[in-house]
Design a protein around this motif. Structure first.
Motif, PDB file in Angstrom:
ATOM      1  N   ASP A 189       0.811  -1.219   0.000  1.00  0.00           N
ATOM      2  CA  ASP A 189       0.000   0.000   0.000  1.00  0.00           C
ATOM      3  C   ASP A 189       0.842   1.266   0.000  1.00  0.00           C
ATOM      4  OD1 ASP A 189       1.054  -0.367   2.495  1.00  0.00           O
ATOM      5  OD2 ASP A 189      -0.808   0.014   3.601  1.00  0.00           O
ATOM      6  N   VAL A 190       2.033   1.185  -0.573  1.00  0.00           N
ATOM      7  CA  VAL A 190       2.921   2.358  -0.537  1.00  0.00           C
ATOM      8  C   VAL A 190       2.376   3.510  -1.370  1.00  0.00           C
ATOM      9  CG1 VAL A 190       4.989   1.008  -0.046  1.00  0.00           C
ATOM     10  CG2 VAL A 190       4.334   1.421  -2.420  1.00  0.00           C
ATOM     11  N   ASN A 191       1.370   3.240  -2.203  1.00  0.00           N
ATOM     12  CA  ASN A 191       0.732   4.301  -2.974  1.00  0.00           C
ATOM     13  C   ASN A 191      -0.392   4.969  -2.192  1.00  0.00           C
ATOM     14  OD1 ASN A 191      -0.575   1.692  -3.340  1.00  0.00           O
ATOM     15  ND2 ASN A 191      -2.052   2.795  -4.636  1.00  0.00           N
ATOM     16  N   ASP A 192      -0.799   4.365  -1.069  1.00  0.00           N
ATOM     17  CA  ASP A 192      -1.921   4.891  -0.291  1.00  0.00           C
ATOM     18  C   ASP A 192      -1.496   5.586   0.992  1.00  0.00           C
ATOM     19  OD1 ASP A 192      -3.893   4.015  -2.049  1.00  0.00           O
ATOM     20  OD2 ASP A 192      -3.944   2.011  -1.142  1.00  0.00           O
ATOM     21  N   LYS A 193      -0.294   5.302   1.476  1.00  0.00           N
ATOM     22  CA  LYS A 193       0.127   5.885   2.745  1.00  0.00           C
ATOM     23  C   LYS A 193       1.611   6.227   2.712  1.00  0.00           C
ATOM     24  CE  LYS A 193       0.662   3.090   6.246  1.00  0.00           C
ATOM     25  NZ  LYS A 193       0.452   2.068   7.313  1.00  0.00           N
ATOM     26  N   PHE A 194       2.004   7.076   3.633  1.00  0.00           N
ATOM     27  CA  PHE A 194       3.399   7.481   3.737  1.00  0.00           C
ATOM     28  C   PHE A 194       4.191   6.431   4.521  1.00  0.00           C
ATOM     29  CE2 PHE A 194       1.577  11.522   2.594  1.00  0.00           C
ATOM     30  CZ  PHE A 194       2.594  12.184   1.917  1.00  0.00           C
ATOM     31  N   TYR A 195       5.362   6.138   4.017  1.00  0.00           N
ATOM     32  CA  TYR A 195       6.343   5.305   4.710  1.00  0.00           C
ATOM     33  C   TYR A 195       7.663   6.066   4.755  1.00  0.00           C
ATOM     34  CZ  TYR A 195       3.409   1.084   4.463  1.00  0.00           C
ATOM     35  OH  TYR A 195       2.406   0.159   4.618  1.00  0.00           O
TER      36      TYR A 195
END
Length: 553
Positions: free
Chosen positions: A478-484
């Motif tokens: 889900d790296v496109n949906d949330k910040f890491y």
């Protein structure tokens, strides 16, 4: 009547001839007073001469009450004597032999204190021989290169330990590489083994003391073969004995530079680090207080150990960099901070070396700070000779650094074929040395070719330029949906990649790699190319968003 006369004549002649013949043969059978054969008779064989009273005198050079095995030169003088001997053959117990009519001097070269069985054969003029053997013990002092000796022992004595706080303090590699390319141990990961409490003490006189604190760590096959099997100490699933009982011991060492390679050799069964049956090591990387040792076992596996002469930190490498030296929090809306970033524009050579399809600009449409975020936006639009635009920014000549921790908190664009955003670093010597000689460190790359996951890679001349040493982290769908937070902890020992403080890849560092010079940071959003692939025809616009970039040392 005539026939009778002829027969009578022949008979008379025959009797005379026979008498002469008998007289001639009989003369040779008479012995003289000495009992030797006279005339032309056979000669008796010569009498055997066998040496006797053979003795061997041994003088070990420099031998005295304080040095019972010599002065360390390895020189020994041998002198043999025997009755009826004309020559001697000396066999020194090393496979070497030497012939002489008198004494000889021989130099032993195996370092340490070793015992040899010496044999001398005495030969007579008739080539008959006798022999005698004697056991001698000789000490050979290791002779080292002065520079390497100072590195290992300092001015007198120096103690080293495994630098357990660092990732890749213990590593594996293939025999054809000079860096650990197979496996790297995380910080303190071998704490249960008899490994981290070992002390390796080098003295300028060539002696080496291994303080084992009663146990060592190594391959079971080599430990059992060289030191004997110990009841109750069995190998683990990796064929290792984690706490093999071994008392402290002392031996010798020598360190020499040969053909540009720095070598360390121990006497007897001396070793350092993890035991793999080897006494020969190479010094592949070092400074005044840190050394990377390499040894090659009989299976062709290269083993690496980082040693330090400083106190081993109790803090793992991930937490050692705490001083914030550079950052951009992107708190001011508008253009990028030009004191920190430089735009690269255009299409580069062959699409920036990757057949990328975008044209990089410095327009606000492609890069701007907004709502506390840096937004790098790729757009489908005709610009110059390209059908896409985007932005690529770097810190080169604004901020270049060596070693430390870099944290980048970011959110990737949507999972669309053709997008290829990246957070990465390039060697500052790129303009002079080129790529991949300068080295490349990819902290995060995102594309459909890696299923839109987290991918970290290092590129250098020893791997195929198009491939590199790559790892895709498990999870993180889900790296496109949330910040890491994507991080790199970079030391002389290792490059370790993290996502939200969780490590997913360790790359062992070495002086054979280009990761010991300054690098700069690059943020970009490419379209298509070798990793982005075919671009979705429905793509119109998307952004990679950056919350902050921070560097600690």
């Amino acid at each position: 009547m005539q026939l009778s006369r002829r027969f009578s004549f022949l008979l008379h002649f025959g009797l005379i001839f026979s008498s002469l013949l008998i007289f001639s043969c009989g003369g040779g059978g008479v012995e003289d007073n000495g009992g030797s054969s006279g005339g032309g008779g056979p000669v008796d064989p010569p009498k055997e001469i066998i040496p006797s009273n053979l003795s061997l005198n041994v003088t070990i050079i420099g031998q005295d009450s304080d040095n019972p095995n010599g002065d360390g030169s390895g020189k020994v003088r041998f002198s043999a004597s025997a009755t009826n001997a004309v020559s001697y053959s000396y066999r020194f117990g090393t496979g070497d032999l030497q012939s002489s009519t008198s004494s000889v001097e021989y130099t032993y070269t195996d370092t340490g204190t070793k015992t040899y069985n010496v044999t001398v054969l005495a030969y007579s003029s008739t080539n008959h021989s006798v022999s005698i053997s004697k056991s001698i013990t000789v000490y050979v002092k290791a002779v080292s290169d002065i520079t390497l000796l100072e590195l290992l022992a300092g001015s007198s004595e120096k103690t080293w330990k495994i630098n357990a706080a660092q990732d890749a303090h213990f590593s594996l590699g293939s025999s054809d590489r000079e860096y650990p390319n197979n496996w790297n141990a995380p910080s303190f990961s071998k704490s249960e083994s008899g490994f981290y409490d070992d002390e390796f003490v080098f003295n300028v006189d060539g002696t080496y003391t291994h303080t084992t604190n009663n146990t060592v760590f190594g391959k079971a096959s080599f430990l059992n073969s060289d030191f004997g099997e110990k009841s109750g100490y069995n190998a683990n699933s990796d064929g290792e004995i984690e706490n093999y009982p071994l008392e402290n011991y002392q031996t010798t060492f020598s360190a020499k530079s040969e053909n540009g390679v720095d070598k360390l050799e121990f006497g007897d069964n001396g070793f350092l680090g993890f035991y793999v049956g080897e006494q020969d090591f190479t010094i592949t990387c070092f400074d005044e207080t840190n050394i990377l040792f390499r040894t090659l076992d009989t299976t062709g596996t290269a083993w690496y150990f980082w040693l330090t002469s400083e106190t081993v930190s109790e803090t793992p490498s991930a937490d050692q960099f705490t001083n914030l030296v550079w950052s951009d929090e992107f708190n001011n809306d508008g253009s990028l901070d030009s004191s920190k970033w430089v735009h690269e524009t255009g299409t580069g050579e062959w699409g920036w070396g990757n057949d990328e399809k975008q044209f990089y600009t410095n327009r606000s449409e492609n890069s701007k700070v907004e709502d506390g975020l840096l937004k790098i936006t790729a757009r489908k639009e005709s610009w110059e000779s390209s059908n896409y635009t985007s932005a690529r920014i770097k810190t080169n000549k604004k901020f270049d650094f060596k070693y430390g921790r870099i944290d980048v908190r970011a959110k990737m664009p949507s999972k669309t074929n053709g997008v290829w955003p990246a957070i990465w670093m390039l060697g500052s010597n790129f303009s002079s040395d080129g790529w991949p000689e300068c080295g490349e460190i990819d902290i995060q790359e995102y594309a459909h070719t890696n299923n839109f996951r987290v991918q970290s890679t290092v590129h250098h001349p020893d791997v195929s330029p198009g491939e590199g040493d790559t790892h895709i982290a498990s999870g993180y769908n889900d790296v496109n949906d949330k910040f890491y937070t994507y991080s790199l902890v970079w030391t002389k020992e290792a490059l370790t990649f993290y996502v939200d403080n969780k490590p997913h890849k360790i790359v062992g560092n070495s002086c054979a790699l280009p990761f010991n010079s300054e690098f700069f940071i690059i943020l970009n959003f490419a379209m298509g190319g070798t990793m982005g692939g075919d671009i979705d025809p429905n793509f119109s616009s998307d952004s990679m968003e950056i919350d902050f970039v921070r560097v600690y040392q």
